[in-house]
Design an enzyme around this catalytic site. Sequence first.
Site, PDB file in Angstrom:
ATOM      1  CE  LYS A  11      -1.569   1.545  -3.956  1.00 55.23           C
ATOM      2  NZ  LYS A  11      -0.747   0.317  -4.080  1.00 55.23           N
ATOM      3  CE1 TYR A  32      -0.138   4.088  -6.553  1.00 56.93           C
ATOM      4  CE2 TYR A  32       0.513   5.744  -4.940  1.00 56.93           C
ATOM      5  CZ  TYR A  32       0.656   4.491  -5.490  1.00 56.93           C
ATOM      6  OH  TYR A  32       1.586   3.612  -4.972  1.00 56.93           O
ATOM      7  CB  SER A  68      -0.929  -0.037   1.214  1.00 60.38           C
ATOM      8  OG  SER A  68      -1.852   1.031   1.173  1.00 60.38           O
TER       9      SER A  68
END
Length: 322
Positions: A202, A198, A165
């Site tokens: 995550k 993005y 992550s």
Amino acid sequence: MAGLAHFLYSQLFEKLPHPSQRYTDQTIIVTGSNVGLGLEAARHFTRLDAAKVILAVRSLSKGEAAKKSIEESTKSRGVVEVWHLDLGSYASVKEFAKKAEGLDRLDALVENAGIAPHKYSTFEDNEATITVNVVSTFLLGLLLLPKLRESGQKFNVTPHLAIVSSEVHAWSPLNERKSDRIFDTLNNEYTANMSDRYQVSKLLEVFPCRELATRTKQSGKADVIINYLNPGLCHSELARDGPFMLAVMKFFLARSTEHGSRSLVNAVEGGKETHGQYLSDCRVTPPAPLVTGPEGPEIQKRVWNELSAKLEKIQPGIMGNV
């Protein structure tokens, strides 16, 4: 401000432990391992006596170049294998998992592959970032859970599923949570905020990791340690299409790729105390306030339910693997 201070301190002063645990006789899969963090993690596993290290890559030619690099640096032959995996294709994920089911054993699956595009596009039934970083990542993990459990019982080990992550999961407000359906909203090209995408992806890894860890612990099936980790800002090709300011930050602050890769190996070293936990700087660390705060449990259930429905549609019966 506290978050920025922690980020700067971590990038500039934290020294991650150099991997030393042996992986004798073990088989480890690392996705996205032809370059960057995945490549360096695979190099560590090979150096540390793993019996088989599988580079799961989209480009076989780049994978073969990575294999050659690992063999030259570790002087180990016959350990590294290159397998095709395209997380932008559900068929490819299922084909890869089917092949992996034929392995004698599988001790660890390190899901490192990811993308960070700044323009909207689609893979399968989602915006591309969501397909690759979230849906296909958990599709592969759930497809291989039975193999991990089988290997654990057969060889008296505790297998690992480690998902890479990022601390940027804490940087997204996940405004899409205010809609009725989070994934549908993310797939709307006209409202998509790609500058936040993005970070959202995550965050959407964190919630299912936590839920999956809880459910597997409750299932009564053989143990698999599931954790998720933050390698920090590192020199890699992930953000090659990112904004100029990110390139500037990386120039001054990024960890070396090898240094960051230590966090991937550390997650596979982690004991049962890391199950369901977020690892940052190779330590168990609380995830974002949105995750641990009062809204967290409800968002987690919503994300899990929506993702589960997607996965069940892609591979009927897959949720029975939990």
